[in-house]
Design a protein around this motif. Sequence first.
Motif, PDB file in Angstrom:
ATOM      1  N   THR A   5      -0.520 -22.447  17.739  1.00  0.00           N
ATOM      2  CA  THR A   5       0.285 -22.808  18.899  1.00  0.00           C
ATOM      3  C   THR A   5       1.082 -24.078  18.641  1.00  0.00           C
ATOM      4  OG1 THR A   5      -1.378 -24.204  19.942  1.00  0.00           O
ATOM      5  CG2 THR A   5      -1.510 -21.828  20.377  1.00  0.00           C
ATOM      6  N   ARG A   6       2.143 -24.241  19.396  1.00  0.00           N
ATOM      7  CA  ARG A   6       2.986 -25.429  19.284  1.00  0.00           C
ATOM      8  C   ARG A   6       2.261 -26.662  19.820  1.00  0.00           C
ATOM      9  NH1 ARG A   6       6.647 -27.962  22.804  1.00  0.00           N
ATOM     10  NH2 ARG A   6       6.250 -26.381  24.359  1.00  0.00           N
ATOM     11  N   LEU A   7       1.572 -26.527  20.956  1.00  0.00           N
ATOM     12  CA  LEU A   7       0.941 -27.685  21.600  1.00  0.00           C
ATOM     13  C   LEU A   7      -0.458 -28.002  21.106  1.00  0.00           C
ATOM     14  CD1 LEU A   7       1.958 -27.123  25.327  1.00  0.00           C
ATOM     15  CD2 LEU A   7       2.897 -28.793  23.736  1.00  0.00           C
ATOM     16  N   PHE A   8      -1.211 -26.985  20.700  1.00  0.00           N
ATOM     17  CA  PHE A   8      -2.629 -27.187  20.401  1.00  0.00           C
ATOM     18  C   PHE A   8      -3.000 -26.923  18.946  1.00  0.00           C
ATOM     19  CE2 PHE A   8      -2.034 -25.685  24.766  1.00  0.00           C
ATOM     20  CZ  PHE A   8      -2.440 -26.821  25.440  1.00  0.00           C
ATOM     21  N   GLY A   9      -2.003 -26.632  18.111  1.00  0.00           N
ATOM     22  CA  GLY A   9      -2.285 -26.308  16.720  1.00  0.00           C
ATOM     23  C   GLY A   9      -2.949 -24.941  16.633  1.00  0.00           C
ATOM     24  N   GLU A  10      -3.722 -24.744  15.581  1.00  0.00           N
ATOM     25  CA  GLU A  10      -4.391 -23.454  15.426  1.00  0.00           C
ATOM     26  C   GLU A  10      -5.632 -23.403  16.314  1.00  0.00           C
ATOM     27  OE1 GLU A  10      -4.749 -20.984  11.623  1.00  0.00           O
ATOM     28  OE2 GLU A  10      -6.764 -21.835  11.849  1.00  0.00           O
ATOM     29  N   ILE A  11      -5.706 -22.360  17.122  1.00  0.00           N
ATOM     30  CA  ILE A  11      -6.864 -22.178  17.996  1.00  0.00           C
ATOM     31  C   ILE A  11      -7.435 -20.789  17.780  1.00  0.00           C
ATOM     32  CG2 ILE A  11      -6.151 -23.833  19.785  1.00  0.00           C
ATOM     33  CD1 ILE A  11      -5.113 -21.457  21.431  1.00  0.00           C
ATOM     34  N   GLU A  12      -8.714 -20.680  18.001  1.00  0.00           N
ATOM     35  CA  GLU A  12      -9.364 -19.379  17.911  1.00  0.00           C
ATOM     36  C   GLU A  12      -9.702 -18.922  19.319  1.00  0.00           C
ATOM     37  OE1 GLU A  12     -12.745 -17.008  15.414  1.00  0.00           O
ATOM     38  OE2 GLU A  12     -11.955 -18.912  14.715  1.00  0.00           O
ATOM     39  N   ILE A  13      -9.318 -17.697  19.644  1.00  0.00           N
ATOM     40  CA  ILE A  13      -9.525 -17.144  20.975  1.00  0.00           C
ATOM     41  C   ILE A  13     -10.469 -15.949  20.878  1.00  0.00           C
ATOM     42  CG2 ILE A  13      -8.411 -16.142  23.016  1.00  0.00           C
ATOM     43  CD1 ILE A  13      -7.488 -18.987  22.359  1.00  0.00           C
ATOM     44  N   GLU A  14     -11.526 -16.002  21.656  1.00  0.00           N
ATOM     45  CA  GLU A  14     -12.442 -14.867  21.706  1.00  0.00           C
ATOM     46  C   GLU A  14     -11.796 -13.747  22.521  1.00  0.00           C
ATOM     47  OE1 GLU A  14     -16.157 -16.335  23.281  1.00  0.00           O
ATOM     48  OE2 GLU A  14     -15.870 -18.207  22.185  1.00  0.00           O
ATOM     49  N   GLN A  15     -12.027 -12.526  22.124  1.00  0.00           N
ATOM     50  CA  GLN A  15     -11.440 -11.360  22.785  1.00  0.00           C
ATOM     51  C   GLN A  15     -11.705 -11.372  24.293  1.00  0.00           C
ATOM     52  OE1 GLN A  15      -9.499  -9.127  21.142  1.00  0.00           O
ATOM     53  NE2 GLN A  15      -9.055  -8.094  23.066  1.00  0.00           N
ATOM     54  N   GLU A  16     -12.899 -11.820  24.692  1.00  0.00           N
ATOM     55  CA  GLU A  16     -13.247 -11.813  26.115  1.00  0.00           C
ATOM     56  C   GLU A  16     -12.604 -12.953  26.909  1.00  0.00           C
ATOM     57  OE1 GLU A  16     -16.506 -13.463  23.562  1.00  0.00           O
ATOM     58  OE2 GLU A  16     -15.612 -11.499  23.680  1.00  0.00           O
ATOM     59  N   LYS A  17     -11.719 -13.721  26.279  1.00  0.00           N
ATOM     60  CA  LYS A  17     -10.986 -14.777  26.986  1.00  0.00           C
ATOM     61  C   LYS A  17      -9.486 -14.502  27.019  1.00  0.00           C
ATOM     62  CE  LYS A  17     -14.407 -18.273  26.561  1.00  0.00           C
ATOM     63  NZ  LYS A  17     -14.786 -19.595  26.202  1.00  0.00           N
TER      64      LYS A  17
END
Length: 154
Positions: A5-17
């Motif tokens: 992401t532009r604002l938060f850098g690399e993030i990991e998102i769980e499928q259930e979110k």
Amino acid sequence: MKVNTRLFGEIEIEQEKIICFENGIIGFPDCKQFTLIFDETDDGARKNISWLQSLDEPSFALPVMDPLLIKEDYNPQVEHELMKSLGNLTEENTYVLVTVTVPADIKKISVNLRAPIVINVENLKAEQLIVDDSYPVKYMIYDILQNKKTKAGE
């Protein structure tokens, strides 16, 4: 799923979110998958403003907040037909957010009360709706937030 992401850098998102907007959001019909990112204070408490981060367009994130934090009587009337795609909504599974506009002059910060985002937290389906004209597109909130901050410090 990893998203850069532009604002938060690399993030990991769980499928259930992952929150799904079947029709996209106003002005961005192709952005259909989002996640909520909550900003926290140093002591771990959530700040008033969160971020609705697009997973389809990683450079796009909307500041959002709970409208009841700044307008306790917020209760727009919405045609049930418009929310049919969200499934069975109850008071317990409905989460409402409004978008925040933060201009260069912070004293002109506002929320859009006319186009709330409604999320069914059980199935993570969401819609951005247009509600009746009695709510403004630009509802100024700077003084409200400052008053809350003052009261919290007392």
